[in-house]
Structure formats: structure tokens, C-alpha cells
Design an enzyme around this catalytic site. Sequence first.
Site, mmCIF file in Angstrom:
data_model
loop_
_atom_site.group_PDB
_atom_site.id
_atom_site.type_symbol
_atom_site.label_atom_id
_atom_site.label_comp_id
_atom_site.label_asym_id
_atom_site.label_seq_id
_atom_site.Cartn_x
_atom_site.Cartn_y
_atom_site.Cartn_z
ATOM 1 N N CYS A 123 2.746 -5.405 -10.196
ATOM 2 C CA CYS A 123 1.633 -6.246 -10.615
ATOM 3 C C CYS A 123 1.382 -7.346 -9.605
ATOM 4 O O CYS A 123 2.087 -7.494 -8.613
ATOM 5 C CB CYS A 123 1.932 -6.876 -11.974
ATOM 6 S SG CYS A 123 2.366 -5.685 -13.250
ATOM 7 N N SER A 153 11.659 5.019 -1.632
ATOM 8 C CA SER A 153 11.810 4.976 -0.171
ATOM 9 C C SER A 153 13.277 4.793 0.190
ATOM 10 O O SER A 153 14.098 4.405 -0.644
ATOM 11 C CB SER A 153 10.972 3.851 0.433
ATOM 12 O OG SER A 153 11.686 2.628 0.423
ATOM 13 N N ARG A 212 -2.320 -6.091 -13.746
ATOM 14 C CA ARG A 212 -1.281 -5.120 -14.079
ATOM 15 C C ARG A 212 -1.513 -3.752 -13.449
ATOM 16 O O ARG A 212 -2.619 -3.223 -13.500
ATOM 17 C CB ARG A 212 -1.197 -4.943 -15.602
ATOM 18 C CG ARG A 212 -0.016 -4.059 -16.026
ATOM 19 C CD ARG A 212 0.034 -3.809 -17.516
ATOM 20 N NE ARG A 212 1.227 -3.054 -17.885
ATOM 21 C CZ ARG A 212 1.392 -2.403 -19.017
ATOM 22 N NH1 ARG A 212 0.414 -2.412 -19.929
ATOM 23 N NH2 ARG A 212 2.511 -1.745 -19.270
ATOM 24 N N ILE A 270 4.179 10.502 7.646
ATOM 25 C CA ILE A 270 3.166 10.146 8.643
ATOM 26 C C ILE A 270 3.739 10.429 10.027
ATOM 27 O O ILE A 270 4.910 10.148 10.306
ATOM 28 C CB ILE A 270 2.790 8.654 8.533
ATOM 29 C CG1 ILE A 270 1.975 8.403 7.262
ATOM 30 C CG2 ILE A 270 2.017 8.179 9.752
ATOM 31 C CD1 ILE A 270 0.616 9.078 7.243
#
Length: 647
Positions: free
Chosen positions: A2, A363, A50, A291
Site C-alpha cells: 500500500c 525475489s 490499498r 529481463i
Amino acid sequence: MCGIAGLICGEQDKTPERRFLEAMGNAIAHRGPDQSGEYVAPGIGIAHRRLSIIDLTHGRQPMIGGDGRWVLTYNGEIYNFQELMTELQDIGYAFDGHSDTEVLLQAWRAWGRACLSRFIGMFAFGLWDGEARELHLVRDRLGVKPLYYGLTREGDFVFGSELKALLVHAGLERTLDPMAVEEYLALGYVPDPRSILTQVRSLPPGHTLTYRAGEGLPEPQPYWDVDLSISLQGSEDEHAQALRERIADAVRLRLVADVPLGAFLSGGVDSSTVVALMSGEMSDPVQTCAIGFDDPAFDETPYSRQVANHFGTDHDERIVQAEGHEMFARLAQVYDAPFADSSALPTLAVCELARQSVKVALSGDGGDEVFSGYRRYRWHLRESRARELVPEGLRKPVFGMLGRWYPKADWAPQVLRAKTTFQALARDTVEAYFHTMSSVPASIRQRLYSKAFASDLQGYSALEVFRTHARRAQTDDPLRIAQYLDLKTWLPGDILTKVDRASMAHALEVRVPLLDHRVVEWGLSLPTEEKIQRDEGKYLLKRAMERDLPHDIIYRRKQGFSIPLKQWFRGPLAAPFERLLERSALADSGLFSMEALAGLWREHKSGLSDHGVVLWSLLMLNGSLEHLMNVPTAGLPSASNPVRSTA
């Protein structure tokens, strides 16, 4: 995930305008596009945006509890919220839904500030206590989530997830902090607790701050730090098994979501570890994305593709080409403050790619810092051992002289580039590591600064940031000192800032299991030989994952996530930089000698020197200055409020 923001009025009986709170929320709407809310009462206003991840129906914010006494605006995830909810219910607390937001609010009511030690997660929140008339600001242990605060000319206290939310207030002065500029040029980011603006501060990780209306800014108070005096006992085999179990548990906790979830996959050890452990927990194929670059020297997609095939993930990838450099213009709007890590560009791209299929991505960030994966750690360890062999009285003058007189030969083979090594051996451990981490060396910074700005600095050096943290490290082990310094500077200031802003720009939540504070505390307590062995970084992590990952993925040479700056500044970025030299916010700032800057540019174009990182740092600073000048204000009478330096 948020966006949070708010205001405590300097005049306690004044009620903020709702439209002002709406403007603060709208400034960070990208962080939470699903819902918005405001709370307004005499002396206080709170805004929330939110991004719905857990309990999509309930969990609206600002959340009010305790018969109206408490008002919470919260950004983050508490992964053990279900366990805490059960514990709170057992002692009499009731819940309307099953959100971690409500758990946080009730936990504070039950245990006060002590509840922070129970939380496993990432968070930044503001909690208003209407009875005591005070605001509590809190940031998670590692600084995964950001939180800024400051005082305006009128005495209003403002706070928010990003600097742009605070800039909505026309009374917030946009004067550059000279020491923050020095720190930015040295490190590539502005480290906590500073921001680029004099009147704004960043709450350091693992700290709280309690503000009472009408008072000056209090000092943040720590509630957590890693203890570097602890050394793990046991065998290497025991440690490898325990490490895998700890990371698996951290991954498992981060798979709770009521929306689609996936992972970033670079093909390195850290992200591959996360994907491997996710694959063991999920019934469906993991959604992964990567990427790459059209320059093979910077492209890791073959490795990410190999890992994706190994685990049967649903994989997607995108190639960033040289023409993609035009994205750099967007970085200033995303990061607000100057941010010189060029990997922000591919990070923006991978977040955009991930958001097309998931709302939450895991990640592998943090693995290098916790388990000693960076090559710089190995060099630092070697240099530290070499320093111990030569008495300080001899080492400093001899190696200092060699460091001054040996030529800087960027064009020469690596074996002939001894200048940096000589300079490092002449320094103490902290100064040497600071020099290693400096993106723009002190010699170039001093060359570029204008006389007026150098005078404003009054001899201040960003080295003091490292000195301050090192004094709290409670260890003389050179590797642990370097890791601790990264934990306090590089990790929150660069790595986590990069990922937070890039992901939130696309309304994507990123979770970092390797930075579960329990994994961090345990990992940093490992003996040096289980972090670095036979010149192999992340030794124990690699051993722990040998039965899960392909051998050539685990033991391939670390590549890094960067862009070809040297080539781009001799190609597609040449024109933008030359425009900067002619007329720009940077030229008008008075911070730099434009003659010296032009000389640096000529040296890079000639091919004899590689100033790509320096030029990128200046380009990003210029973009940030232009952006900060143009952020609109709202809610108070308009004011002429240009960004100013003191030069």
C-alpha cells in the site's frame, strides 16, 4: 502492499481539509490502486491507498480500533499474522475479518511496542493514538518498506511512503541538503536517515518514532539490530541442512496470498533457490519472469531459461535494447530522490512484465549480503589480511605514496590496474570498504564540486556514514563489518529502494524471503569459512542447494544485473548528456563546476577513461532536480517553492 501518508497539524485544534489528504493519497496512488480512504479529525489527517493482497473484502484503511482511540495506516505484510491472530483471540481480542492489518492493530493494543518483536514480515506504518495525541511511526527491521517524515514552515508534521506524498504540502521547503548531495554522489543513493531535502528525513530500518503535536522532531529509537558477536556452532553439514530448512520456511510463509503469485528469475543462485523452493510448495507451475539485454555480455536470460525449464515454470522474458534508454526519463518520477543504480532500468522492466500475470512476486534479493556473495567481500577479506601483515606506521606512508603516484589505467589489462589496491591497503578497514562502495570517487567529487558548494560542505565526507555504523557493529571481523555496513546502507538505500519503487510503480508486491530477519540473524552468525571458501562466495548456500539446482547454475560466475553504461554514453545517451551540459537544472543548481563536468565528458568520449557511472549519477541527479521542482502542491495556498541548494 500500500501507500500511506498523513499530517499532524501544528495548530492542534485545526482540522485538515479532506481534499488535501486525498491529494497526498493520489500522489502515491500507484502503490495502491484498489481502494482509497481518509481519516480526518481535529489536528490529524491520514490517507491510505490499498493494494489488496490478503482478505480482499475486509482490511480497508485507515483502520479504526479500540473504540475509536487508534487509527492505523499500514504498508506491508505480516506473514505470521494467522498465528498471532490465534494468540490474540486466546486472550480475548475479537476480529471482524482475517487481514494482517487488523492483527497489527490488535497486537499493538495488546502488547504495545513490544509487539514488533513478534512480527515476521515487511512493514511501515503510522498509528495514531487519539487518547495520548501522539503518532507512532514504525519501519521494518531491514527497511524493505520506506517511510519519510518532515516538518513544514507552518509546523505541520507530514509523513508518507514516498517523498512525493510529502511534497503535496506547499509549506514543505524544497532546499537541498548539501550533505545528502555528497552522500548521493559518493554512494549512488541518499542513505538513511537523510533525504535529499533538508526538511525531510527517512526513518531508519528497525526504528520507531513517536511524534506529539507542536513539538520538534524527536530522535528515532531502535527496536532491532543484528548481533554480530554470535558465532554459530556445529558442523558444515548440519549448517547446510539447517539453512535450507530456514529458507524453505521463509519461502513457505510468503506464499500466502489471495491473488496470483510468481517470482523473478535471473538464473543466479538466489532467485533460483527461491524458485526451487516455491516449486516444491506449489501445485501449479510457478509463474517466472526475466529481463535480458541485446548485449550478450550483460544478458542472463539463457541461465534463467535453463532454471525455468528445470522446474517446469511458466516463464516469460523481455529483452531491453539500447533504444530502451529512453525509459531513464521516467526514473525521476518513480524514485523522487536521485537514484544512480542503473539496474533500476531493467528492474522497472521486469516489474512491468511480472504485473501482466501476477500481483505478488518473490525475489532473491538479500542473498549476496547475508551469505557473502559479492566479489567485493573476497577482495575486502584479502586486503584486510594483507593490512594485518604490515605495521600501520609503515603501511600508510608506503602504500599511500604508491596509491598517489601509480597511474589510473582504465584502459590497461586488469593486472596492471594496481592503483586501487595500493590505495585500499593504505586505508583502515572502514575507509577501504567505503572506497570500494563509492560509485563516484572522492577525487572526482572534489574535482566536480563548485567552490561555493564545497564551502557549504565544510569538509564533510560521506565516509562519516560508514564510520557511524561501524562504531555500532560490535565486531572487529572485517567480513562481518562489511556485511553490517551493507545491511545498514547499501541494502536499504539501494537494493530495497530500487525494488520497492519499481514494483510499486506497477502496483506489484515483491516479497524477499532471504531477508526474513531470522534468516539474516542466522546467516550472519556463520563462520567466515562457510561464507567464503576457496574463493567461492555464498559457499554454504550453494552447498545447501546442490540437490535442488543444476551444478552449472550454482557455480557459474556471478554476472550482476546492470546495463552497458560505457557504451550507451558513447551512443544513445550522448545527446541527452550534452543537453544537460548546455542548459539544465543541474547547471542552474550551483552544485558543480560545469567546466570540470565538461572535461569529464570529453575524457569519457575519448575512450581513455570510463566515467559511465559518474555520468549516469549526474544524469539521474538532474532528472531528480527537475522532477522535484515540478511536483504540484495542494491543500494550502500556492507557494513559489523551487528546489534550492545552499550553494
